[in-house]
Write an enzyme that holds these catalytic residues in place. Structure first.
Site, short mmCIF file in Angstrom:
data_model
loop_
_atom_site.label_atom_id
_atom_site.label_comp_id
_atom_site.label_asym_id
_atom_site.label_seq_id
_atom_site.Cartn_x
_atom_site.Cartn_y
_atom_site.Cartn_z
N GLU A 34 28.29 0.35 -55.11
CA GLU A 34 29.20 -0.74 -55.49
C GLU A 34 29.15 -1.86 -54.47
O GLU A 34 29.30 -3.03 -54.82
CB GLU A 34 30.63 -0.23 -55.63
CG GLU A 34 30.88 0.71 -56.79
CD GLU A 34 30.76 0.07 -58.15
OE1 GLU A 34 30.78 -1.18 -58.26
OE2 GLU A 34 30.63 0.83 -59.12
N CYS A 43 29.93 -8.98 -62.47
CA CYS A 43 28.88 -7.97 -62.36
C CYS A 43 27.86 -8.19 -63.48
O CYS A 43 28.00 -9.11 -64.29
CB CYS A 43 29.49 -6.57 -62.45
SG CYS A 43 30.12 -6.14 -64.08
#
Length: 166
Positions: A34, A43
């Site tokens: 992450e 993202c």
């Protein structure tokens, strides 16, 4: 060495699903893949995200401190642990649990609910789970190298193998 680990894992009783929490190893995997962004970004799936992959109520321009990102991950991970506990009907060892929590943290519980991965696992076909984990490497039909690496690491962790060099 791998044979020894395989035998040892079969001999050591698994922790009851209801008692299990993600280990530091599992958190390390999540944090590695992450990353920690202190500013909101979109993202690959175009979802506003910050910290260690937190998406709830994140909007463009939001910021977070490193300390708050750590705290938020600690709070949010419990939700994802519970999804795994609720949906998986078979016993898991710590590595297997950690790998699945990471997978669900990244992909969400709805994907687990409808996955062949869950069906295979709940049929106790543990040896087939790593291949099922690795199938989930696309966004909008495109294979992403970062997801290939993460799924590979999760698969290795599920098997109790070294994943850190991925």
């Amino acid at each position: 060495m791998q044979l020894f680990r395989f035998i040892l894992e079969r001999l050591i009783p698994t922790t009851k699903k209801s008692d299990m929490e993600i280990s530091q190893e599992g958190l390390c995997l999540i944090k590695k893949f992450e990353g920690c962004s202190l500013e909101a970004y979109q993202c690959a799936a175009s979802v506003w995200t910050y910290g260690y992959g937190s998406t709830k109520n994140v909007q463009e321009g939001d910021t977070i401190t490193k300390e708050d990102a750590e705290k938020l991950l600690s709070e949010e991970i419990k939700e994802y642990e519970n999804y795994v506990k609720d949906l998986v009907e078979v016993d898991l060892n710590q590595n297997q649990f950690d790998a699945l929590v990471s997978w669900v943290f990244n992909l969400g519980p709805d994907n687990l609910k409808k996955s062949t991965l869950l069906k295979v696992l709940n049929n106790k076909k543990y040896e087939d789970v790593p291949a099922q984990i690795q199938r989930w490497n696309k966004v909008d039909g495109k294979v992403l190298e970062g997801l290939v690496r993460r799924r590979n690491a999760e698969s290795l962790l599920f098997e109790g193998k070294e994943w850190g060099k991925i």
